[in-house]
Design a protein around this motif. Sequence first.
Motif, PDB file in Angstrom:
ATOM      1  N   SER A 116       0.825  -1.352   0.322  1.00  0.00           N
ATOM      2  CA  SER A 116      -0.287   0.275   0.086  1.00  0.00           C
ATOM      3  C   SER A 116       0.954   1.986  -0.123  1.00  0.00           C
ATOM      4  CB  SER A 116      -1.098  -0.170   1.389  1.00  0.00           C
ATOM      5  OG  SER A 116       0.126   0.030   2.621  1.00  0.00           O
ATOM      6  N   PRO A 117       0.305   2.932  -0.338  1.00  0.00           N
ATOM      7  CA  PRO A 117       0.669   3.921  -0.022  1.00  0.00           C
ATOM      8  C   PRO A 117       2.027   3.769   1.496  1.00  0.00           C
ATOM      9  CG  PRO A 117      -1.444   3.985  -0.978  1.00  0.00           C
ATOM     10  CD  PRO A 117      -1.107   3.380  -0.497  1.00  0.00           C
ATOM     11  N   ASN A 118       1.206   3.292   2.384  1.00  0.00           N
ATOM     12  CA  ASN A 118       1.456   3.542   3.908  1.00  0.00           C
ATOM     13  C   ASN A 118       3.154   2.710   3.456  1.00  0.00           C
ATOM     14  OD1 ASN A 118      -0.197   5.007   5.052  1.00  0.00           O
ATOM     15  ND2 ASN A 118      -1.432   3.813   5.795  1.00  0.00           N
ATOM     16  N   GLY A 119       2.680   1.265   2.975  1.00  0.00           N
ATOM     17  CA  GLY A 119       4.162   0.463   3.312  1.00  0.00           C
ATOM     18  C   GLY A 119       5.685   0.697   2.151  1.00  0.00           C
ATOM     19  N   ARG A 120       4.856   1.420   0.772  1.00  0.00           N
ATOM     20  CA  ARG A 120       5.785   2.010   0.290  1.00  0.00           C
ATOM     21  C   ARG A 120       7.215   3.485   1.183  1.00  0.00           C
ATOM     22  NH1 ARG A 120       1.935   1.388  -3.567  1.00  0.00           N
ATOM     23  NH2 ARG A 120       0.906   2.694  -3.853  1.00  0.00           N
ATOM     24  N   ALA A 121       5.727   4.134   1.906  1.00  0.00           N
ATOM     25  CA  ALA A 121       6.228   5.069   2.618  1.00  0.00           C
ATOM     26  C   ALA A 121       7.582   4.388   3.664  1.00  0.00           C
ATOM     27  CB  ALA A 121       4.710   6.224   3.707  1.00  0.00           C
ATOM     28  N   LEU A 122       6.854   3.367   4.227  1.00  0.00           N
ATOM     29  CA  LEU A 122       7.788   3.113   5.208  1.00  0.00           C
ATOM     30  C   LEU A 122       9.319   1.891   5.156  1.00  0.00           C
ATOM     31  CD1 LEU A 122       5.546   0.469   6.488  1.00  0.00           C
ATOM     32  CD2 LEU A 122       5.807   2.770   7.726  1.00  0.00           C
TER      33      LEU A 122
ATOM     34  N   GLY B  75      10.732   3.523   2.167  1.00  0.00           N
ATOM     35  CA  GLY B  75      11.238   4.926   1.638  1.00  0.00           C
ATOM     36  C   GLY B  75      12.207   5.304   3.402  1.00  0.00           C
ATOM     37  N   LEU B  76      11.478   5.394   4.609  1.00  0.00           N
ATOM     38  CA  LEU B  76      11.946   5.766   5.284  1.00  0.00           C
ATOM     39  C   LEU B  76      13.735   4.896   6.301  1.00  0.00           C
ATOM     40  CD1 LEU B  76       9.319   5.328   7.774  1.00  0.00           C
ATOM     41  CD2 LEU B  76      10.956   7.723   7.280  1.00  0.00           C
ATOM     42  N   HIS B  77      13.233   3.433   5.398  1.00  0.00           N
ATOM     43  CA  HIS B  77      14.390   3.173   5.413  1.00  0.00           C
ATOM     44  C   HIS B  77      15.797   2.644   4.436  1.00  0.00           C
ATOM     45  CE1 HIS B  77      15.773  -1.793   6.429  1.00  0.00           C
ATOM     46  NE2 HIS B  77      16.420  -1.096   7.027  1.00  0.00           N
ATOM     47  N   GLY B  78      15.343   3.301   4.018  1.00  0.00           N
ATOM     48  CA  GLY B  78      15.973   3.568   2.703  1.00  0.00           C
ATOM     49  C   GLY B  78      17.123   4.856   2.898  1.00  0.00           C
ATOM     50  N   SER B  79      16.113   6.094   3.111  1.00  0.00           N
ATOM     51  CA  SER B  79      17.294   7.563   3.618  1.00  0.00           C
ATOM     52  C   SER B  79      16.272   7.870   4.710  1.00  0.00           C
ATOM     53  CB  SER B  79      17.607   7.881   2.811  1.00  0.00           C
ATOM     54  OG  SER B  79      18.053   9.298   3.306  1.00  0.00           O
ATOM     55  N   GLU B  80      15.732   8.322   5.362  1.00  0.00           N
ATOM     56  CA  GLU B  80      14.824   9.273   6.370  1.00  0.00           C
ATOM     57  C   GLU B  80      14.661  10.735   5.776  1.00  0.00           C
ATOM     58  OE1 GLU B  80      13.618   9.889  11.182  1.00  0.00           O
ATOM     59  OE2 GLU B  80      14.380   8.285  10.531  1.00  0.00           O
ATOM     60  N   VAL B  81      15.329  11.223   5.683  1.00  0.00           N
ATOM     61  CA  VAL B  81      16.098  12.585   5.570  1.00  0.00           C
ATOM     62  C   VAL B  81      15.216  12.617   3.303  1.00  0.00           C
ATOM     63  CG1 VAL B  81      17.347  14.119   4.736  1.00  0.00           C
ATOM     64  CG2 VAL B  81      18.172  12.855   6.766  1.00  0.00           C
ATOM     65  N   ALA B  82      15.542  11.565   3.349  1.00  0.00           N
ATOM     66  CA  ALA B  82      15.039  11.832   1.206  1.00  0.00           C
ATOM     67  C   ALA B  82      13.224  11.423   2.031  1.00  0.00           C
ATOM     68  CB  ALA B  82      15.654  10.733   0.440  1.00  0.00           C
ATOM     69  N   ALA B  83      13.344  10.290   2.602  1.00  0.00           N
ATOM     70  CA  ALA B  83      11.314  10.213   2.361  1.00  0.00           C
ATOM     71  C   ALA B  83      10.666  11.563   3.206  1.00  0.00           C
ATOM     72  CB  ALA B  83      11.409   9.008   3.360  1.00  0.00           C
ATOM     73  N   GLU B  84      11.769  12.263   4.487  1.00  0.00           N
ATOM     74  CA  GLU B  84      10.898  13.741   4.284  1.00  0.00           C
ATOM     75  C   GLU B  84      11.065  14.388   3.394  1.00  0.00           C
ATOM     76  OE1 GLU B  84      13.051  14.282   8.448  1.00  0.00           O
ATOM     77  OE2 GLU B  84      11.316  13.132   9.307  1.00  0.00           O
TER      78      GLU B  84
ATOM     79  N   LEU C 113       9.895  13.787   0.275  1.00  0.00           N
ATOM     80  CA  LEU C 113       9.160  13.894  -0.374  1.00  0.00           C
ATOM     81  C   LEU C 113       7.755  14.187  -0.070  1.00  0.00           C
ATOM     82  CD1 LEU C 113      11.265  10.563  -2.061  1.00  0.00           C
ATOM     83  CD2 LEU C 113      10.678  12.614  -3.556  1.00  0.00           C
ATOM     84  N   GLY C 114       7.332  14.326   1.614  1.00  0.00           N
ATOM     85  CA  GLY C 114       6.657  14.421   2.169  1.00  0.00           C
ATOM     86  C   GLY C 114       6.070  13.589   2.862  1.00  0.00           C
ATOM     87  N   ILE C 115       6.790  12.794   2.924  1.00  0.00           N
ATOM     88  CA  ILE C 115       6.248  11.704   3.864  1.00  0.00           C
ATOM     89  C   ILE C 115       6.822  12.182   5.556  1.00  0.00           C
ATOM     90  CG2 ILE C 115       6.993   9.221   4.594  1.00  0.00           C
ATOM     91  CD1 ILE C 115       7.745   8.693   1.985  1.00  0.00           C
TER      92      ILE C 115
ATOM     93  N   PHE D 251       4.514   7.563  10.228  1.00  0.00           N
ATOM     94  CA  PHE D 251       4.549   6.172  10.127  1.00  0.00           C
ATOM     95  C   PHE D 251       5.006   5.422  10.565  1.00  0.00           C
ATOM     96  CE2 PHE D 251       3.520   8.352   6.343  1.00  0.00           C
ATOM     97  CZ  PHE D 251       2.612   7.408   5.484  1.00  0.00           C
ATOM     98  N   LYS D 252       6.535   5.153  11.346  1.00  0.00           N
ATOM     99  CA  LYS D 252       6.964   4.683  12.260  1.00  0.00           C
ATOM    100  C   LYS D 252       6.573   5.099  13.299  1.00  0.00           C
ATOM    101  CE  LYS D 252      10.884   7.850  12.934  1.00  0.00           C
ATOM    102  NZ  LYS D 252      12.189   8.632  13.240  1.00  0.00           N
TER     103      LYS D 252
END
Length: 320
Positions: A186-192, A194-203, A205-207, A212-213
């Motif tokens: 789901s979109p929430n899962g993709r956001a998660l 993204g957080l694992h990959g890079s929290e700064v990059a995810a934020e 992108l507006g996450i 989510f954590k």
Amino acid sequence: MAHAAATGSERSRSAGTLLLAALFVLAPLVMPNNYSYDVAIQVALNAVVCVGLNLLIGYAGQISLGHAGFFALGGYGSAILASRWGVPVWVSLPLACAAVGALAFIVGRPTLRLKGHTLAMATLGLGVIISIAITTEDKWTGGPDGMAVPPLVLFGWIVQGERTWYWLAAALLVATVWLSLNLIDSPNGRALRGLHGSEVAAETLGIDSARFKLQVFTLSAVFAALAGALMAHYSGFITPGKASFLHSVELVIMVVFGGMASIFGAVVGAAVLTLLPQVLTVLKDYEMMVFGAVLIATMVFFPQGIVPTLAKRFRGRGHL
């Protein structure tokens, strides 16, 4: 192309869930006695905890060394409500899980601002606090000796017998896997992820990383509490050992062993590391030595965990 990929992902999820359900349906054909059913129940309930923990560690990238505390609180909470206050078990169990979820939400807000080893230490401290509280509050919990837990009663039907509990635990695990797979895609899962990959990059992108954590931390705590409550009602007894640091470490090892960021890896890890001690009991004094050797060998030859490493190797062969 995106639609085709989504369709392929849905088929993969459905196939994996159906295969897991089929294994549970066929397993009784080779289980000769109640002891084998008992081990299978432990596998299923441990796997429920590990699936939730893998959402937190493998997908969101947040370590927790205190999940055994949530597991124990689920069991003790339901037992205390049912035996001390006379609350029907079919009410006490969801109430206990909801209370654990509320606790995880409250504690998670400040805790999840930490990262790396500081987060690990904070969750470890939470687990230690829960363990000490359970051990010292003997008026409610029975102290170090533990307490008896009433049987699970669902609308007048008493759940008893290993075979009945086997089907209940199997259904719960299949439902947990299905729910988690759908969450990850789901979109929430993709956001998660993204957080694992890079929290700064995810934020960037507006996450909302904090939200989510906190959500996944709370969900994983509820999974642990639910499994803990069912384990307590199945066993008919619970002790503070369920909240120990060692138990938390065992749960994390199961996740890493099976494969982080893999729902089925969490199931495999829970299954193997629940079954392995039962098999190694014949070695007596050498049991823990062999167990440690198996863990070391697995991390050497399956560095990403069993399921992700095998999947990667099979995909590699397919390209050849």
